[in-house]
Design a protein around this motif. Structure first.
Motif, PDB file in Angstrom:
ATOM      1  N   GLY A 252      51.649  -9.218  43.926  1.00  0.00           N
ATOM      2  CA  GLY A 252      52.714  -9.290  44.882  1.00  0.00           C
ATOM      3  C   GLY A 252      52.291  -9.226  46.387  1.00  0.00           C
ATOM      4  O   GLY A 252      52.520  -9.939  47.109  1.00  0.00           O
ATOM      5  N   SER A 253      51.260  -8.214  46.465  1.00  0.00           N
ATOM      6  CA  SER A 253      50.886  -8.300  47.972  1.00  0.00           C
ATOM      7  C   SER A 253      50.062  -9.471  48.385  1.00  0.00           C
ATOM      8  O   SER A 253      50.104 -10.224  49.475  1.00  0.00           O
ATOM      9  N   VAL A 254      49.041 -10.096  47.301  1.00  0.00           N
ATOM     10  CA  VAL A 254      48.518 -11.220  47.584  1.00  0.00           C
ATOM     11  C   VAL A 254      49.285 -12.487  47.914  1.00  0.00           C
ATOM     12  O   VAL A 254      49.149 -13.238  48.902  1.00  0.00           O
ATOM     13  N   LEU A 255      50.398 -12.437  47.160  1.00  0.00           N
ATOM     14  CA  LEU A 255      51.332 -13.704  47.330  1.00  0.00           C
ATOM     15  C   LEU A 255      52.364 -13.438  48.727  1.00  0.00           C
ATOM     16  O   LEU A 255      52.582 -14.383  49.253  1.00  0.00           O
ATOM     17  N   LEU A 256      52.734 -12.431  49.078  1.00  0.00           N
ATOM     18  CA  LEU A 256      53.526 -12.025  50.124  1.00  0.00           C
ATOM     19  C   LEU A 256      52.719 -12.165  51.463  1.00  0.00           C
ATOM     20  O   LEU A 256      53.066 -12.935  52.227  1.00  0.00           O
ATOM     21  N   ALA A 257      51.385 -11.877  51.307  1.00  0.00           N
ATOM     22  CA  ALA A 257      50.449 -11.958  52.465  1.00  0.00           C
ATOM     23  C   ALA A 257      50.120 -13.526  52.704  1.00  0.00           C
ATOM     24  O   ALA A 257      49.850 -13.972  53.856  1.00  0.00           O
ATOM     25  N   GLY A 258      49.542 -14.042  51.434  1.00  0.00           N
ATOM     26  CA  GLY A 258      48.844 -15.146  51.324  1.00  0.00           C
ATOM     27  C   GLY A 258      49.645 -16.444  51.691  1.00  0.00           C
ATOM     28  O   GLY A 258      49.416 -17.324  52.246  1.00  0.00           O
ATOM     29  N   VAL A 259      50.996 -16.592  51.290  1.00  0.00           N
ATOM     30  CA  VAL A 259      51.852 -17.453  51.160  1.00  0.00           C
ATOM     31  C   VAL A 259      53.277 -17.348  51.861  1.00  0.00           C
ATOM     32  O   VAL A 259      53.726 -18.175  52.748  1.00  0.00           O
ATOM     33  N   MET A 260      53.864 -16.306  51.571  1.00  0.00           N
ATOM     34  CA  MET A 260      55.272 -15.917  52.058  1.00  0.00           C
ATOM     35  C   MET A 260      55.380 -15.610  53.531  1.00  0.00           C
ATOM     36  O   MET A 260      56.345 -16.289  54.172  1.00  0.00           O
ATOM     37  N   LEU A 261      54.354 -14.975  54.178  1.00  0.00           N
ATOM     38  CA  LEU A 261      54.361 -14.930  55.690  1.00  0.00           C
ATOM     39  C   LEU A 261      54.182 -16.275  56.429  1.00  0.00           C
ATOM     40  O   LEU A 261      54.793 -16.340  57.425  1.00  0.00           O
ATOM     41  N   LYS A 262      53.625 -17.404  55.798  1.00  0.00           N
ATOM     42  CA  LYS A 262      53.274 -18.731  56.225  1.00  0.00           C
ATOM     43  C   LYS A 262      54.583 -19.365  56.546  1.00  0.00           C
ATOM     44  O   LYS A 262      54.814 -20.445  57.059  1.00  0.00           O
ATOM     45  N   MET A 263      55.513 -19.110  55.493  1.00  0.00           N
ATOM     46  CA  MET A 263      56.949 -19.854  55.821  1.00  0.00           C
ATOM     47  C   MET A 263      57.656 -19.596  57.066  1.00  0.00           C
ATOM     48  O   MET A 263      58.143 -20.750  57.614  1.00  0.00           O
ATOM     49  N   GLY A 264      57.224 -18.536  57.558  1.00  0.00           N
ATOM     50  CA  GLY A 264      58.142 -18.435  58.816  1.00  0.00           C
ATOM     51  C   GLY A 264      57.275 -19.090  59.988  1.00  0.00           C
ATOM     52  O   GLY A 264      57.857 -19.900  60.843  1.00  0.00           O
ATOM     53  N   THR A 265      56.121 -18.964  59.969  1.00  0.00           N
ATOM     54  CA  THR A 265      55.269 -19.783  60.890  1.00  0.00           C
ATOM     55  C   THR A 265      55.256 -21.238  60.784  1.00  0.00           C
ATOM     56  O   THR A 265      55.593 -21.972  61.916  1.00  0.00           O
ATOM     57  N   TYR A 266      55.618 -21.771  59.597  1.00  0.00           N
ATOM     58  CA  TYR A 266      55.700 -23.134  59.472  1.00  0.00           C
ATOM     59  C   TYR A 266      56.931 -23.664  59.668  1.00  0.00           C
ATOM     60  O   TYR A 266      56.960 -24.680  60.347  1.00  0.00           O
ATOM     61  N   GLY A 267      58.168 -22.671  59.643  1.00  0.00           N
ATOM     62  CA  GLY A 267      59.307 -23.272  60.301  1.00  0.00           C
ATOM     63  C   GLY A 267      59.195 -23.550  61.760  1.00  0.00           C
ATOM     64  O   GLY A 267      59.839 -24.345  62.156  1.00  0.00           O
ATOM     65  N   PHE A 268      58.586 -22.734  62.453  1.00  0.00           N
ATOM     66  CA  PHE A 268      58.438 -22.777  63.972  1.00  0.00           C
ATOM     67  C   PHE A 268      57.760 -24.247  64.221  1.00  0.00           C
ATOM     68  O   PHE A 268      58.226 -24.918  65.264  1.00  0.00           O
ATOM     69  N   VAL A 269      56.699 -24.375  63.507  1.00  0.00           N
ATOM     70  CA  VAL A 269      55.980 -25.593  63.872  1.00  0.00           C
ATOM     71  C   VAL A 269      56.556 -26.896  63.368  1.00  0.00           C
ATOM     72  O   VAL A 269      56.887 -27.985  64.102  1.00  0.00           O
ATOM     73  N   ARG A 270      57.373 -26.801  62.022  1.00  0.00           N
ATOM     74  CA  ARG A 270      58.110 -28.139  61.613  1.00  0.00           C
ATOM     75  C   ARG A 270      59.409 -28.187  62.175  1.00  0.00           C
ATOM     76  O   ARG A 270      59.921 -29.412  62.402  1.00  0.00           O
ATOM     77  N   ILE A 271      60.227 -27.263  62.542  1.00  0.00           N
ATOM     78  CA  ILE A 271      61.445 -27.334  62.948  1.00  0.00           C
ATOM     79  C   ILE A 271      61.621 -27.316  64.340  1.00  0.00           C
ATOM     80  O   ILE A 271      62.056 -28.178  65.310  1.00  0.00           O
ATOM     81  N   LEU A 272      61.344 -25.979  64.883  1.00  0.00           N
ATOM     82  CA  LEU A 272      61.370 -25.761  66.402  1.00  0.00           C
ATOM     83  C   LEU A 272      60.869 -26.606  67.350  1.00  0.00           C
ATOM     84  O   LEU A 272      61.424 -27.143  68.691  1.00  0.00           O
ATOM     85  N   LEU A 273      59.504 -26.655  67.158  1.00  0.00           N
ATOM     86  CA  LEU A 273      58.763 -27.354  68.245  1.00  0.00           C
ATOM     87  C   LEU A 273      58.999 -28.925  68.336  1.00  0.00           C
ATOM     88  O   LEU A 273      59.504 -29.356  69.546  1.00  0.00           O
ATOM     89  N   PRO A 274      59.472 -29.597  67.360  1.00  0.00           N
ATOM     90  CA  PRO A 274      59.814 -31.173  67.674  1.00  0.00           C
ATOM     91  C   PRO A 274      61.234 -31.093  67.704  1.00  0.00           C
ATOM     92  O   PRO A 274      61.697 -32.140  68.412  1.00  0.00           O
TER      93      PRO A 274
END
Length: 516
Positions: A252-274
């Motif tokens: 659970g910790s591996v998946l939470l840190a490894g991929v779930m946290l990336k969903m937030g930063t990906y949204g900044f790049v994919r949605i808000l910047l453009p």
């Protein structure tokens, strides 16, 4: 390629449903748990193979082009479409998610965390994988929101049912924080979609905010950014993370840190910047300030936990380190420059590899000693890993120096590019302010090195007593689960062009408003 991307998203969902069914005759193995765990390894393995084939078939000469696209009308009245695709920004995250989930399934086959049901555990992991992969593949704002929310329930139950001490409060804190942030984010997504007349992320990126007034962009960035910042997590919205990591089972910790946290930063790049560049430009200095504070805060919290006598939990320390590392990602995004955003995307992948490995290793140490308390694990108790389990101690030291950003390993490039981006931010942003944030980020790298080296000294290099009991060194299944992460950490550190060659053209196009 279209069918392959759809396969990657749908198969974990079908596998989650199949995991709850009785095992067919001949596939039951020695016991029912073994059958469903084998099913989890098979499904996640198939998804990983499909993701690697997708990466191999990707047109690397045109990484800025959206590829493997599917575009089907779903709700015509709102112009909501089942729009899927991948480019140089999302492809590495798809492969990382498939890899980490497979390694977690493989690890769980041999070391299932204590909990109520293996069937439910496998189904939840597969459901979590499907939602995470969908987040990185969908190109419609409402579908993005649905995928973004889809991961919350499985992670809640993984913490609440298979976690350790204080798992219920940690699970509730996780779900309440993220749900509250998501409600605010949904309002922002609806505002953007309804004002533009479409929820299509490609069309919105191409429009580059021309269909929105500056005031609407500011409101949209504030609403969407809060939801994304909670998931990232950004200081001071991070307080759910240490509790969730400390209570969660190892995978659970591996998946939470490894991929779930990336969903937030990906949204900044994919949605808000453009989609809302003027709104992002308004909030970029504040985002950078929060990021810089997060870098320092996370490092100081880790130093406090690492000192002798503090009764610091090693899992909690790694969780606080994620606050600092994700601060670098947010700082890179806030620069709104190709250098900074590329650094942020590189740091995303590096953090997934390195912190995923760290949580695997800390989980193994806790299994052997029955605790992750640093004072108990320190050399004064005869628990020095170099003397008792040299391979495990060596891997822990390797992951620690990778996390502190040692040149030649993956953690170095993301932090360096982020600081370079802050040195010369986008036009219209205050350079003196960003130079201050860059200085704080540089100080954060020194503090990170300090607490990581303290951890290595205390856990790996402590004095060994003569009559200490032997501790099992790295087992074969652990080696199989950890080796890919260590190898990719070295590969990304020595050959960063592999990843930057994918992200840079896509970032350039994204920041230019859809123009290559």
């Amino acid at each position: 390629m279209q069918l392959l991307l759809a396969f990657i998203l749908v198969v974990p969902l079908l596998g989650a449903a199949a995991a709850l069914l009785p095992a067919p005759p001949g596939l039951k193995g020695r016991n029912p748990d073994q059958a469903v765990l084998r099913h989890g390894v098979t499904v996640t393995g198939a998804v990983l193979v499909a993701a690697l084939v997708l990466a191999a078939g990707f047109d690397h000469d045109h990484p800025s082009k959206m590829q493997a696209t599917t575009d089907i009308s779903w709700i015509p009245a709102l112009d909501v479409r089942i729009h899927l695709g991948t480019d140089g920004i999302s492809l590495p995250l798809l492969v990382l998610t498939a890899l980490l989930t497979f390694l977690c399934a493989l690890y769980s086959y041999f070391k299932l965390p204590a909990g109520p049901s293996a069937k439910a555990f496998v189904a939840l992991v597969l459901l979590l994988e499907s939602g995470t992969l969908a987040t990185f593949a969908v190109l419609d704002l409402l579908l993005f929101f649905l995928a973004f929310e889809m991961v919350l329930i499985p992670m809640y139950f993984l913490i609440a049912r298979w976690g350790g001490d204080r798992k219920q409060p940690a699970a509730w804190k996780f779900i309440l924080y993220t749900l509250l942030g998501s409600v605010i984010m949904l309002l922002g997504l609806l505002l953007v979609g309804l004002k533009n007349g479409t929820f299509d992320m490609v069309a919105l990126a191409t429009d580059n905010g021309r269909g929105l007034t500056t005031s609407v962009q500011v409101i949209a960035v504030l609403a969407i950014g809060i939801g994304l910042a909670v998931k990232t997590p950004m200081w001071p919205l991070h307080t759910w993370l240490p509790d969730a990591h400390t209570a969660a089972p190892t995978v659970g910790s591996v998946l939470l840190a490894g991929v779930m946290l990336k969903m937030g930063t990906y949204g900044f790049v994919r949605i808000l910047l453009p989609v809302a560049p003027d709104g992002m430009r308004t909030f970029a200095p504040y985002l950078a300030a929060f990021a810089a504070v997060g870098i320092i805060y996370g490092s100081l919290a880790c130093l406090a936990l690492a000192r002798p006598g503090a009764k610091g939990d090693l899992k909690r320390l790694i969780a606080y380190s994620s606050v600092g590392h994700m601060g670098f990602v947010l700082l890179g995004i806030a620069t709104m420059t190709p250098t900074g955003v590329n650094g942020a995307l590189f740091a995303n992948i590096a953090h997934g590899l390195i912190t995923g490995l760290l949580f695997f290793l800390v989980g193994a140490v806790k299994d052997r000693y029955g605790t992750a308390d640093l004072d108990t694990l320190s050399g004064a108790t005869g628990a020095a890993l170099y003397g008792r389990a040299p391979h495990l101690g060596g891997l822990l030291a390797f992951a620690a120096v990778a996390s502190l950003g040692l040149p030649g390993l993956a953690g170095f490039w993301g932090e360096m590019l982020t600081l370079f981006g802050a040195f010369d931010p986008a036009e219209g942003l205050s350079r003196p302010a960003f130079l201050t944030y860059m200085s704080l980020g540089a100080l954060g790298t020194l503090l990170t090195a300090a607490y990581m080296l303290i951890v290595v000294r205390r856990v790996c290099m402590g004095e060994r007593r003569e009559r200490t009991e032997a501790v099992a060194d790295v087992k074969s299944y652990e080696l199989a689960a950890w080796t890919p992460l260590a190898a990719l950490t070295v590969l990304a550190g020595l050959w960063p062009a592999v990843l930057l060659g994918l992200t840079d053209p896509a970032v350039q196009k994204l920041l230019a408003g859809g123009k290559s």
